[in-house]
Scaffold this active site. Structure first.
Site, PDB file in Angstrom:
ATOM      1  N   LYS A 157      54.165 -14.265 123.900  1.00 50.65           N
ATOM      2  CA  LYS A 157      55.084 -13.285 124.489  1.00 50.65           C
ATOM      3  C   LYS A 157      55.797 -12.579 123.350  1.00 50.65           C
ATOM      4  O   LYS A 157      56.633 -13.154 122.668  1.00 50.65           O
ATOM      5  CB  LYS A 157      56.093 -13.954 125.422  1.00 50.65           C
ATOM      6  CG  LYS A 157      56.954 -12.936 126.162  1.00 50.65           C
ATOM      7  CD  LYS A 157      57.931 -13.575 127.102  1.00 50.65           C
ATOM      8  CE  LYS A 157      58.610 -12.519 127.982  1.00 50.65           C
ATOM      9  NZ  LYS A 157      59.163 -11.387 127.231  1.00 50.65           N
ATOM     10  N   ARG A 195      57.111  -2.625 125.797  1.00 44.17           N
ATOM     11  CA  ARG A 195      55.917  -2.517 126.643  1.00 44.17           C
ATOM     12  C   ARG A 195      55.417  -1.078 126.637  1.00 44.17           C
ATOM     13  O   ARG A 195      56.202  -0.124 126.786  1.00 44.17           O
ATOM     14  CB  ARG A 195      56.274  -2.938 128.073  1.00 44.17           C
ATOM     15  CG  ARG A 195      55.098  -3.024 129.052  1.00 44.17           C
ATOM     16  CD  ARG A 195      54.349  -4.311 128.883  1.00 44.17           C
ATOM     17  NE  ARG A 195      53.337  -4.490 129.917  1.00 44.17           N
ATOM     18  CZ  ARG A 195      53.508  -5.182 131.030  1.00 44.17           C
ATOM     19  NH1 ARG A 195      54.683  -5.768 131.263  1.00 44.17           N
ATOM     20  NH2 ARG A 195      52.532  -5.321 131.907  1.00 44.17           N
ATOM     21  N   ARG A 216      57.439   1.046 129.984  1.00 42.45           N
ATOM     22  CA  ARG A 216      57.373   0.366 131.283  1.00 42.45           C
ATOM     23  C   ARG A 216      58.106   1.138 132.365  1.00 42.45           C
ATOM     24  O   ARG A 216      57.850   0.954 133.556  1.00 42.45           O
ATOM     25  CB  ARG A 216      57.931  -1.053 131.186  1.00 42.45           C
ATOM     26  CG  ARG A 216      59.379  -1.157 130.838  1.00 42.45           C
ATOM     27  CD  ARG A 216      59.838  -2.608 130.772  1.00 42.45           C
ATOM     28  NE  ARG A 216      59.891  -3.225 132.086  1.00 42.45           N
ATOM     29  CZ  ARG A 216      60.060  -4.524 132.305  1.00 42.45           C
ATOM     30  NH1 ARG A 216      60.160  -5.350 131.282  1.00 42.45           N
ATOM     31  NH2 ARG A 216      60.133  -5.007 133.516  1.00 42.45           N
ATOM     32  N   ARG A 255      56.367  -8.246 140.305  1.00 47.85           N
ATOM     33  CA  ARG A 255      56.625  -9.451 139.533  1.00 47.85           C
ATOM     34  C   ARG A 255      55.921 -10.598 140.264  1.00 47.85           C
ATOM     35  O   ARG A 255      56.527 -11.387 140.983  1.00 47.85           O
ATOM     36  CB  ARG A 255      58.130  -9.697 139.409  1.00 47.85           C
ATOM     37  CG  ARG A 255      58.489 -10.657 138.306  1.00 47.85           C
ATOM     38  CD  ARG A 255      59.994 -10.739 138.107  1.00 47.85           C
ATOM     39  NE  ARG A 255      60.573  -9.528 137.572  1.00 47.85           N
ATOM     40  CZ  ARG A 255      60.559  -9.193 136.286  1.00 47.85           C
ATOM     41  NH1 ARG A 255      59.972  -9.984 135.404  1.00 47.85           N
ATOM     42  NH2 ARG A 255      61.112  -8.078 135.863  1.00 47.85           N
ATOM     43  N   LYS A 313      56.184 -16.410 132.659  1.00 44.91           N
ATOM     44  CA  LYS A 313      56.662 -16.402 131.281  1.00 44.91           C
ATOM     45  C   LYS A 313      57.455 -17.674 131.009  1.00 44.91           C
ATOM     46  O   LYS A 313      58.186 -18.170 131.863  1.00 44.91           O
ATOM     47  CB  LYS A 313      57.502 -15.158 130.988  1.00 44.91           C
ATOM     48  CG  LYS A 313      58.702 -14.977 131.890  1.00 44.91           C
ATOM     49  CD  LYS A 313      59.388 -13.642 131.630  1.00 44.91           C
ATOM     50  CE  LYS A 313      60.542 -13.424 132.606  1.00 44.91           C
ATOM     51  NZ  LYS A 313      61.183 -12.105 132.413  1.00 44.91           N
TER      52      LYS A 313
END
Length: 512
Positions: A210, A215, A230, A374, A380
């Site tokens: 990660k 992004r 994003r 999501r 994560k």
């Protein structure tokens, strides 16, 4: 549509926890709305201003203005006035903003004034999220909810889809396709408490680093490359090295998902703030690129050639990515086929942390790309930092939190015996906690200006946070990233709270 109707629905949505009831309320609102109302109604419900921040604070909004006797403001009229407010600049701008806000508030009823204050201060948090709004839109128009969600994903905008649906009906959804040059909302990850938990849930799965970067979604059509964040902002002109990297790949038509990150001279990632500062830089891009070069690191592909890959399992999408993108530009990963590989996944996490990254993302190999959601197929995992801080003040809440002290001002001890504010948070609080802290903080209050209650620094709260970043806004020169309340520590005294010095020592990568 009258603003009063929107304020009413916002209040009702805030008062219910039932998703089905929220959906029904929004569906009813959308049936009443005109297509041109939607680009305003949807962001207002979510507490967003289409114009962004307007430079209006509590000092302006706290000035009493007699409310209108009855509703007359339309949402489009309010939007036009706020657009004018955002255009104010130069000498005398503060006085002009005050005048515009005063006129707007004078035309609003008491309920509308309350809604507008919350909207302008960023305090409309009633849970009318885009996912619920999409369901309400489907119910209002008779469209298939899954088809609406996919159209939103491909359009990158719920407002765009809503306008088309209300104007043309469900058949309008067919025009929303994955198109090179038009960004889609990225797939997001939920949180798992450990690698073991994530692998148990998702195996077979990939465990990927990660990165603490920005992004990006990179689109290429022939010699044209577009780069989007994003939030779908176009940042192509700011990242010439990413454009060069995309043009160097042996395919002329693709959409890739990844991050850009900056590394120091030793190959370790620079702080998120440095990378974000570079990506945000709009002036002298060549100089910025020399001083803080960024590298694209890709982890997914949405389209190659004429093939839309969204519905393919992640294992197949990654295989196509590996054929196109060389290893140095792909995220580091390992594969865990089952629980027996948890120790290996844990070692991979330890290695990612040692290399300076945030943690890992565990991804189910059989999952399609659920853009804009999501979903539970990406989890994560990253270490959580905690601090014991002192509550310095709290702000009165809005929506479901009206009448309760919500947004906490958090302070760490300083060497001179005082406290330095590190930021604010309203996250992580249950209804029981909100009620308790409101009562407790009112007992400690030394000043209440109607918006913020300043308290004696006696209450210690345990705060979880994801990291530290530099900030000129706060006296210590730093602020907490993604702070949220874990619990109150009534067993601790203010002198037991953490110090600014200890906090900075724990984050040597951040130097104010």
């Amino acid at each position: 549509m009258l603003l009063s109707r929107l304020a009413e629905v916002s209040r009702e949505v805030a008062a219910t926890a039932a998703r089905s009831r929220k959906t029904a309320l929004l569906a009813e609102l959308f049936r009443e709305a005109e297509a041109d109302d939607v680009p305003i109604v949807i962001p207002y419900l979510a507490g967003r201003l289409p114009q962004g921040r307007l430079g209006v604070g509590w000092k302006v909004l706290s000035r009493p203005v007699p409310p209108a006797a009855g509703p007359s403001l339309t949402v489009r009229e309010v939007d036009a006035r706020l657009t004018g407010l955002g255009a104010v600049s130069g000498p005398g701008s503060q006085a002009e903003r005050t005048r515009i806000v005063g006129e707007l508030m004078g035309a609003a009823t008491e309920d509308e004034q309350r809604f507008l204050r919350g909207l302008l201060l960023g305090e409309v948090r009633q849970g009318a999220l885009d996912a619920v709004a999409a369901e309400g839109l489907a119910e209002a128009t008779g469209a298939d909810p899954a088809a609406v969600r996919r159209a939103v994903m491909l359009a990158g905008s719920l407002q765009t889809v809503a306008r088309a649906l209300l104007a043309e009906g469900p058949e309008a959804l067919a025009c929303f396709r994955l198109t090179v040059g038009r960004p889609v909302l990225p797939m997001l990850a939920q949180t798992a408490s450990s690698v073991g938990e994530a692998v148990e849930k998702l195996h077979p799965c990939a465990v990927e680093e990660k990165l603490d970067g920005i992004r990006v979604q990179v689109h290429r059509e022939g010699s044209t490359v577009r780069i989007h964040t994003r939030t779908l902002d176009d940042i192509t002109d700011r990242l010439p090295e990413v454009t060069r990297a995309a043009l160097g790949l042996a395919c002329e038509r693709f959409v890739l998902d990844g991050e850009v990150i900056s590394f120091d001279a030793y190959g370790r990632p620079r702080s998120f703030q440095e990378t974000a500062g570079r990506v945000g830089s709009r002036t002298d891009v060549s100089k910025a690129a020399r001083e803080v070069p960024v590298t694209p690191v890709f982890f997914d592909t949405l389209l190659i050639g004429d093939q839309d890959l969204l519905d393919l399992p992640f294992s197949e999408r990654h295989a196509l990515l590996a054929d196109l993108v060389p290893a140095p530009m792909r995220v580091r990963r390992t594969v865990a086929s089952g629980p027996q590989h948890v120790p290996e996944a844990e070692r991979f996490l330890a290695g990612a942390l040692a290399r300076g990254h945030e943690g890992v993302v565990v991804k189910a190999l059989d999952a399609p790309y659920s853009a804009g959601r999501r979903g539970a197929s990406w989890l994560k995992v990253k270490p959580v930092h905690t601090l014991d801080l002192v509550v310095l003040a709290a702000e009165w809440g809005h929506g479901r939190r009206t009448g309760r002290l919500s947004n906490l001002h958090l302070g760490a001890r300083t060497a001179d015996g005082g406290y330095a504010m590190l930021g604010k948070t309203f996250k992580g609080m249950t209804d029981v906690m909100l009620a308790w802290q409101t009562e407790k903080l009112r007992e400690l209050a030394i000043r209440d200006d109607g918006w913020t209650v300043t308290v004696r620094p006696e209450l210690v709260v345990e705060i979880a946070y994801d990291g530290l970043q530099r900030s000129s806004r706060y006296p210590a020169g730093v602020t907490l990233r993604f702070a949220r309340v874990v619990r109150y520590r009534e067993d601790k005294r203010p002198e037991d709270a953490d110090t600014v010095e200890a906090l900075l020592a724990a984050h040597p990568e951040v130097t104010p």
